[in-house]
Design an enzyme around this catalytic site. Structure first.
Site, PDB file in Angstrom:
ATOM      1  N   GLU A   1       1.950  -3.889 -13.642  1.00  0.00           N
ATOM      2  CA  GLU A   1       1.034  -4.333 -14.714  1.00  0.00           C
ATOM      3  C   GLU A   1       1.756  -5.271 -15.694  1.00  0.00           C
ATOM      4  O   GLU A   1       1.515  -5.245 -16.903  1.00  0.00           O
ATOM      5  CB  GLU A   1       0.383  -3.130 -15.383  1.00  0.00           C
ATOM      6  CG  GLU A   1      -0.358  -2.284 -14.329  1.00  0.00           C
ATOM      7  CD  GLU A   1      -1.408  -1.354 -14.860  1.00  0.00           C
ATOM      8  OE1 GLU A   1      -1.950  -1.624 -15.948  1.00  0.00           O
ATOM      9  OE2 GLU A   1      -1.708  -0.364 -14.169  1.00  0.00           O
TER      10      GLU A   1
HETATM   11  C1  LIG Z   1       4.353   0.498  -6.850  1.00  0.00           C
HETATM   12  C2  LIG Z   1       3.588  -0.738  -7.233  1.00  0.00           C
HETATM   13  C3  LIG Z   1       2.229  -0.644  -7.493  1.00  0.00           C
HETATM   14  C4  LIG Z   1       1.497  -1.794  -7.803  1.00  0.00           C
HETATM   15  N1  LIG Z   1       0.132  -1.691  -7.978  1.00  0.00           N
HETATM   16  C5  LIG Z   1      -0.590  -2.845  -8.070  1.00  0.00           C
HETATM   17  C6  LIG Z   1      -2.024  -2.798  -8.037  1.00  0.00           C
HETATM   18  O1  LIG Z   1      -2.641  -1.720  -7.971  1.00  0.00           O
HETATM   19  N2  LIG Z   1      -2.710  -3.955  -8.055  1.00  0.00           N
HETATM   20  C7  LIG Z   1      -2.086  -5.167  -8.144  1.00  0.00           C
HETATM   21  O2  LIG Z   1      -2.768  -6.185  -8.163  1.00  0.00           O
HETATM   22  N3  LIG Z   1      -0.720  -5.244  -8.198  1.00  0.00           N
HETATM   23  C8  LIG Z   1       0.027  -4.115  -8.147  1.00  0.00           C
HETATM   24  N4  LIG Z   1       1.407  -4.181  -8.172  1.00  0.00           N
HETATM   25  C9  LIG Z   1       2.062  -5.478  -8.300  1.00  0.00           C
HETATM   26  C10 LIG Z   1       2.843  -5.643  -9.590  1.00  0.00           C
HETATM   27  O3  LIG Z   1       1.983  -5.802 -10.677  1.00  0.00           O
HETATM   28  C11 LIG Z   1       3.821  -6.810  -9.385  1.00  0.00           C
HETATM   29  O4  LIG Z   1       4.835  -6.347  -8.507  1.00  0.00           O
HETATM   30  C12 LIG Z   1       4.426  -7.311 -10.689  1.00  0.00           C
HETATM   31  O5  LIG Z   1       3.459  -7.925 -11.490  1.00  0.00           O
HETATM   32  C13 LIG Z   1       5.571  -8.319 -10.443  1.00  0.00           C
HETATM   33  O6  LIG Z   1       5.233  -9.260  -9.477  1.00  0.00           O
HETATM   34  P1  LIG Z   1       6.256  -9.532  -8.248  1.00  0.00           P
HETATM   35  O7  LIG Z   1       6.594  -8.212  -7.673  1.00  0.00           O
HETATM   36  O8  LIG Z   1       5.660 -10.541  -7.360  1.00  0.00           O
HETATM   37  O9  LIG Z   1       7.555 -10.092  -8.932  1.00  0.00           O
HETATM   38  P2  LIG Z   1       7.833 -11.627  -9.355  1.00  0.00           P
HETATM   39  O10 LIG Z   1       6.716 -12.151 -10.171  1.00  0.00           O
HETATM   40  O11 LIG Z   1       8.241 -12.388  -8.147  1.00  0.00           O
HETATM   41  O12 LIG Z   1       9.095 -11.436 -10.305  1.00  0.00           O
HETATM   42  C14 LIG Z   1      10.433 -11.292  -9.825  1.00  0.00           C
HETATM   43  C15 LIG Z   1      11.339 -11.284 -11.048  1.00  0.00           C
HETATM   44  O13 LIG Z   1      11.226 -12.544 -11.733  1.00  0.00           O
HETATM   45  C16 LIG Z   1      10.838 -12.328 -13.084  1.00  0.00           C
HETATM   46  N5  LIG Z   1       9.989 -13.431 -13.557  1.00  0.00           N
HETATM   47  C17 LIG Z   1       8.877 -13.938 -12.951  1.00  0.00           C
HETATM   48  N6  LIG Z   1       8.365 -14.930 -13.682  1.00  0.00           N
HETATM   49  C18 LIG Z   1       9.157 -15.058 -14.780  1.00  0.00           C
HETATM   50  C19 LIG Z   1       9.149 -15.908 -15.935  1.00  0.00           C
HETATM   51  N7  LIG Z   1       8.202 -16.818 -16.134  1.00  0.00           N
HETATM   52  N8  LIG Z   1      10.128 -15.745 -16.858  1.00  0.00           N
HETATM   53  C20 LIG Z   1      11.102 -14.813 -16.688  1.00  0.00           C
HETATM   54  N9  LIG Z   1      11.167 -13.994 -15.622  1.00  0.00           N
HETATM   55  C21 LIG Z   1      10.196 -14.100 -14.681  1.00  0.00           C
HETATM   56  C22 LIG Z   1      10.120 -11.001 -13.072  1.00  0.00           C
HETATM   57  O14 LIG Z   1      10.057 -10.420 -14.365  1.00  0.00           O
HETATM   58  C23 LIG Z   1      10.952 -10.223 -12.084  1.00  0.00           C
HETATM   59  O15 LIG Z   1      12.092  -9.725 -12.722  1.00  0.00           O
HETATM   60  C24 LIG Z   1       2.164  -3.043  -7.901  1.00  0.00           C
HETATM   61  C25 LIG Z   1       3.541  -3.118  -7.660  1.00  0.00           C
HETATM   62  C26 LIG Z   1       4.250  -1.993  -7.306  1.00  0.00           C
HETATM   63  C27 LIG Z   1       5.729  -2.131  -6.999  1.00  0.00           C
END
Ligand SMILES: Cc1cc2nc3c(=O)[nH]c(=O)nc-3n(C[C@H](O)[C@H](O)[C@H](O)COP(=O)(O)OP(=O)(O)OC[C@H]3O[C@@H](n4cnc5c(N)ncnc54)[C@H](O)[C@@H]3O)c2cc1C
Length: 390
Positions: A363
């Protein structure tokens, strides 16, 4: 200003605490190991009226305020963070989304079964290339006679293949960027819906997380939430309630770590005295307690603002950021206080530490929360006629 909870809020805390201690606690550790989805906890929450607890009675809800709802999530997470996230997704990311963005007909149709617990809901925003950059969706909703045909892949969906119904965000007009996204209510049994395998996770292991795949899924017009193009706005507004819930989950996890660490510190003896009498242990407990109280205050304030319908994005981000990072540092200390036993699954300390990590990620990661808070601070400063400016 009044820092006192109401009698009703205190009664909710007592009721959920008792339920969690008596019914959920005995199964939490085993479920963490097996990863088995806790259907009996879901059933129990439905029977006891926690599904839709903050929705109005006309849709089958119980009409509780948002602080009561946050307290519920906190008390569940104190014992079992998995059960808490299932409730957060059902109530905030799914039911509240339909309540706030659905037409009167959609509310009548979709909300009562959610509140009765007959339907488990989920929220499908994230895609492989669209995580923090949530508007970068590739899932397409193509206009066809009578509705839309949805094709794409959603990842990391909580409640995943256990859910019956999904709010799915998709592109209706790719030339319009963020304003070209729309939200749809999709059922599990619609032709073209399938699922990836359940993911093996570090924490909240019994929550079901998987891909939801949409292959030319026909979704009728009357299942679009809001107007075409409202999808991104709906997704972000929905996350506000969800983030209050995750802040509350983090507070509960940290409180659970304090419960475990204090009881251990009062019983374990080394060097002829209880380890709780060593100053090093006391300092860790003092830091954990200060953190939990600060996180709780931020969380209840965010819940209060959100419940009143105020614009509270920054306050909610601050609550989630602080509570999740406090939970992470506090649960690491929790393991340390138990020494070698903290490293084993004989005590819940290590499970709480693993569960805490996700609160810094889902989230909206901590980095995303900082981005939102910084934007708010800079906007506020720019709007003020401060003597420091110009
Ligand atoms: C157990 C679990 C349950 C989940 N449940 C749901 C759900 O029900 N529905 C749903 O839609 N999603 C869900 N998610 C997805 C979750 O919201 C995302 O994993 C999260 O928003 C981060 O996206 P990402 O994993 O693609 O990481 P990325 O966006 O690829 O980020 C990787 C790293 O880069 C950093 N980063 C990215 N952009 C920037 C920036 N502009 N500035 C600085 N740092 C940055 C991030 O903070 C992180 O440290 C879930 C994830 C997990 C692991």
């Amino acid at each position: 200003m009044d820092f006192q909870l109401t009698d009703e809020q205190e009664a909710i805390r007592q009721a959920v605490h008792q339920l969690a201690q008596e019914v959920i606690r005995p199964r939490a550790a085993q479920r963490d190991r097996s990863g088995e989805f806790p259907w009996d906890s879901v059933q129990l929450m439905a029977e006891q009226g926690y599904f839709g607890m903050h929705l109005p009675a006309e849709y089958g809800g119980a009409g509780f305020d948002y602080i009561s709802y946050a307290i519920t999530l906190e008390e569940l997470a104190r014992t079992d963070a998995t059960t808490a996230v299932i409730l957060d997704v059902q109530n905030s990311l799914h039911a509240e989304c339909i309540w706030k963005n659905g037409s009167p007909e959609q509310r009548e149709r979709f909300l009562p079964p959610l509140c009765r617990g007959e339907v488990l809901g989920a929220y499908c925003l994230t895609e492989p290339q669209a995580g923090s950059d949530a508007a970068n969706l590739l899932t397409v909703a193509k206009r066809v006679a009578g509705g839309y045909e949805l094709t794409g892949r959603k990842v990391f969906v909580t409640n995943g293949s256990m859910a019956h119904r999904y709010v799915v965000y998709a592109v209706t007009d790719k030339d319009k960027g963020k304003r070209g996204l729309s939200a749809f209510v999709v059922d599990k049994d619609m032709p073209g819906v399938s699922f990836g395998p359940l993911l093996e996770k570090l924490g909240i292991r019994a929550s079901a997380t998987c891909d939801v795949v949409l292959d030319q899924v026909m979704v009728p017009d009357d299942r679009r939430l809001g107007a075409e193009g409202d999808g991104y706005k709906i997704a972000l507004l929905t996350l506000q309630g969800g983030r209050v819930g995750i802040a509350a989950q983090a507070v509960g996890i940290l409180q659970g770590a304090i419960d475990t660490a204090t009881s251990y510190a009062l019983s374990r003896e080394q060097f002829g005295q209880k380890i709780g009498e060593h100053q090093a242990i006391q300092w860790m407990l003092a830091d954990m307690e200060t953190d939990v109280q600060a996180a709780r205050l931020l969380t209840y304030r965010a819940a209060w603002l959100h419940g009143r319908g105020e614009r509270a994005a920054a306050a909610i981000s601050m609550a989630k950021l602080f509570a999740s990072e406090a939970a992470m540092r506090g649960t690491v200390k929790g393991v340390q206080i138990l020494g070698g036993y903290g490293f084993t699954n004989e005590y819940p300390a290590e499970r709480l530490m693993r569960d805490a990590k996700i609160t810094e990620i889902y989230e909206g990661t901590s980095e995303v929360q900082r981005m939102l808070i910084a934007r708010h601070v800079l906007d506020l400063h720019a709007a003020q006629e401060s003597p420091l400016v110009g």
